[in-house]
Enzyme design. Structure first.
Site, PDB file in Angstrom:
ATOM      1  N   MET A  32       0.846  -1.196   0.000  1.00 34.15           N
ATOM      2  CA  MET A  32       0.000   0.000   0.000  1.00 34.15           C
ATOM      3  C   MET A  32       0.883   1.248   0.000  1.00 34.15           C
ATOM      4  O   MET A  32       0.453   2.323   0.419  1.00 34.15           O
ATOM      5  CB  MET A  32      -0.943  -0.019   1.209  1.00 34.15           C
ATOM      6  CG  MET A  32      -1.895  -1.218   1.173  1.00 34.15           C
ATOM      7  SD  MET A  32      -3.483  -0.922   1.970  1.00 34.15           S
ATOM      8  CE  MET A  32      -2.961  -0.661   3.640  1.00 34.15           C
ATOM      9  N   GLY A  33       2.126   1.119  -0.463  1.00 39.97           N
ATOM     10  CA  GLY A  33       3.032   2.263  -0.505  1.00 39.97           C
ATOM     11  C   GLY A  33       3.551   2.601   0.876  1.00 39.97           C
ATOM     12  O   GLY A  33       3.533   1.762   1.781  1.00 39.97           O
ATOM     13  N   ALA A  34       4.033   3.861   1.054  1.00 30.66           N
ATOM     14  CA  ALA A  34       4.693   4.290   2.300  1.00 30.66           C
ATOM     15  C   ALA A  34       5.761   3.251   2.670  1.00 30.66           C
ATOM     16  O   ALA A  34       5.800   2.718   3.776  1.00 30.66           O
ATOM     17  CB  ALA A  34       3.688   4.503   3.426  1.00 30.66           C
ATOM     18  N   HIS A  39       9.209  -3.554   3.651  1.00 35.05           N
ATOM     19  CA  HIS A  39       8.797  -3.718   2.249  1.00 35.05           C
ATOM     20  C   HIS A  39      10.015  -3.976   1.358  1.00 35.05           C
ATOM     21  O   HIS A  39       9.961  -4.785   0.429  1.00 35.05           O
ATOM     22  CB  HIS A  39       8.112  -2.444   1.720  1.00 35.05           C
ATOM     23  CG  HIS A  39       6.829  -2.101   2.396  1.00 35.05           C
ATOM     24  ND1 HIS A  39       6.683  -0.989   3.176  1.00 35.05           N
ATOM     25  CD2 HIS A  39       5.629  -2.724   2.391  1.00 35.05           C
ATOM     26  CE1 HIS A  39       5.450  -0.930   3.627  1.00 35.05           C
ATOM     27  NE2 HIS A  39       4.789  -1.971   3.170  1.00 35.05           N
ATOM     28  N   GLN A  63     -10.124  -2.442   2.607  1.00 33.87           N
ATOM     29  CA  GLN A  63      -9.640  -3.062   3.837  1.00 33.87           C
ATOM     30  C   GLN A  63      -9.623  -2.095   5.018  1.00 33.87           C
ATOM     31  O   GLN A  63      -9.081  -2.410   6.071  1.00 33.87           O
ATOM     32  CB  GLN A  63      -8.288  -3.748   3.629  1.00 33.87           C
ATOM     33  CG  GLN A  63      -7.119  -2.845   3.324  1.00 33.87           C
ATOM     34  CD  GLN A  63      -5.907  -3.634   2.839  1.00 33.87           C
ATOM     35  OE1 GLN A  63      -5.846  -4.102   1.714  1.00 33.87           O
ATOM     36  NE2 GLN A  63      -4.907  -3.788   3.691  1.00 33.87           N
ATOM     37  N   SER A 187       7.875  -2.001  11.411  1.00 30.16           N
ATOM     38  CA  SER A 187       6.480  -1.648  11.139  1.00 30.16           C
ATOM     39  C   SER A 187       6.395  -0.136  11.026  1.00 30.16           C
ATOM     40  O   SER A 187       7.112   0.584  11.744  1.00 30.16           O
ATOM     41  CB  SER A 187       5.591  -2.122  12.295  1.00 30.16           C
ATOM     42  OG  SER A 187       4.366  -1.438  12.273  1.00 30.16           O
TER      43      SER A 187
HETATM   44  O1  PAF Z   1       0.024  -5.877   3.508  1.00 33.60           O
HETATM   45  C1  PAF Z   1      -0.411  -4.934   2.814  1.00 33.60           C
HETATM   46  O2  PAF Z   1       0.265  -3.908   2.608  1.00 33.60           O
HETATM   47  C2  PAF Z   1      -1.793  -5.020   2.214  1.00 33.60           C
HETATM   48  O3  PAF Z   1      -2.692  -5.646   3.081  1.00 33.60           O
HETATM   49  C3  PAF Z   1      -1.829  -5.662   0.815  1.00 33.60           C
HETATM   50  C4  PAF Z   1      -1.380  -7.124   0.853  1.00 33.60           C
HETATM   51  C5  PAF Z   1      -0.934  -4.883  -0.122  1.00 33.60           C
HETATM   52  C6  PAF Z   1      -3.253  -5.631   0.246  1.00 33.60           C
HETATM   53  O4  PAF Z   1      -3.728  -4.324   0.144  1.00 33.60           O
END
Ligand code: PAF
Length: 284
Positions: A32-34, A39, A63, A187
């Site tokens: 979801m970026g950021a 990541h 979500q 996180s």
């Molecule tokens: O873990 C996340 O960042 C989100 O839940 C995902 C898997 C990209 C789905 O929007």
């Protein structure tokens, strides 16, 4: 080189088709970026496959519950793209909301079983939103492999289940949780911890480790969980949403570890909710 920015499903499919025509494999990292270092560990694991890497950056409204702030979710596309360029990622998929949820969209992917309990208690809407968007991203990109972090273990189990159940021809790869030197799982929420809370935070991983060790030596889950919960309280965690021992695949609760299992926890330090989990193997 900067990644190609793709903002439509047709654009994504075109890029993937061109790579495939050149005999290249494709890895997808949904985000979801950021982007933070957690990541980037997923991105490195994707790059290690040696083909082309697509990172999707899409803040998924489905979500978020109405009381959770979709509008305030951090968005730093320029910084994200610079990080992806530094990591050698070939494409960033950044669709607008209506490319994912066009007018009239009426389908929800719901996964039973693994989505019960744990994170669902605090966020009952969450896994339907994740399952729906991940299904779409997998079908839009059709990568050889898609990578998900073990940090969000229930999400990982949900994605594995839906990919198997819906015959999506893509391997789901789990990437171990990236941690600070003292064990705290990376996180985006860690920045909210005060200096004192930050000092206590690594105890979550430590207590999970002790709990897993006790279980591996044959302790009953109820006993190990009671000890672990007391240790978290003594360390200064102000609220414990759950500390649970679950089957590593189905996430059904287990009382004695006889198959690979997972110890999972969500606990609060003041206003910050931390989650983490560790594996536990059956006693010999
Ligand atoms: O873990 C996340 O960042 C989100 O839940 C995902 C898997 C990209 C789905 O929007």
């Amino acid at each position: 080189m900067a990644p190609a920015v793709l903002d439509s499903v047709a654009g994504l499919r075109g890029a993937v088709a061109a790579w495939r025509a050149d005999g290249l494999t494709v890895a997808l990292v949904p985000t979801m970026g950021a982007l933070h270092d957690g990541h980037m560990a997923l991105v490195r694991a994707a790059r290690a496959h040696g083909g082309r890497t697509v990172v999707s950056l899409f803040v998924n409204p489905a979500q978020f519950a109405p009381n959770e702030d979709f509008a305030l979710y951090p968005r730093n596309p320029a910084e994200d793209l610079a990080k992806l360029a530094g990591a050698g990622v070939e494409a960033a998929f950044m669709p607008p909301v209506d490319a994912i949820y066009p007018p009239g969209f009426a389908t929800t992917v719901h996964v039973d079983g693994v989505t019960a309990g744990l994170e669902s208690v605090a966020r009952p809407h969450f896994f339907d939103g994740v399952a729906t968007v991940v299904t779409k991203l997998l079908l839009q990109c059709l990568p050889d492999v898609a990578l998900f972090g073990e940090k969000d273990y229930q999400q990982l189990a949900t994605v594995r289940r839906l990919a198997a159940d819906l015959d999506i021809p893509c391997r789901i790869e789990a990437v171990p949780t990236a941690r600070e030197a003292d064990g705290l799982a990376l996180s985006s929420r860690n920045v909210y911890l005060s200096a004192e809370e930050r000092r206590v935070a690594p105890r979550l991983f430590e207590v999970l480790g002790w709990t897993a060790a006790a279980l591996a030596q044959g302790a009953k889950s109820s006993y190990a969980v009671a000890n672990g919960t007391a240790a978290l309280r003594a360390a200064g965690f102000t609220r414990i949403d759950y500390l649970a021992v679950c089957d590593a695949e189905t996430l059904a609760p287990v009382e004695r570890v006889a198959v690979p299992a997972r110890v999972l926890a969500a606990a609060w330090l003041g206003k910050t909710r931390l989650i983490d989990n560790v594996p536990v193997s059956p006693a010999d």
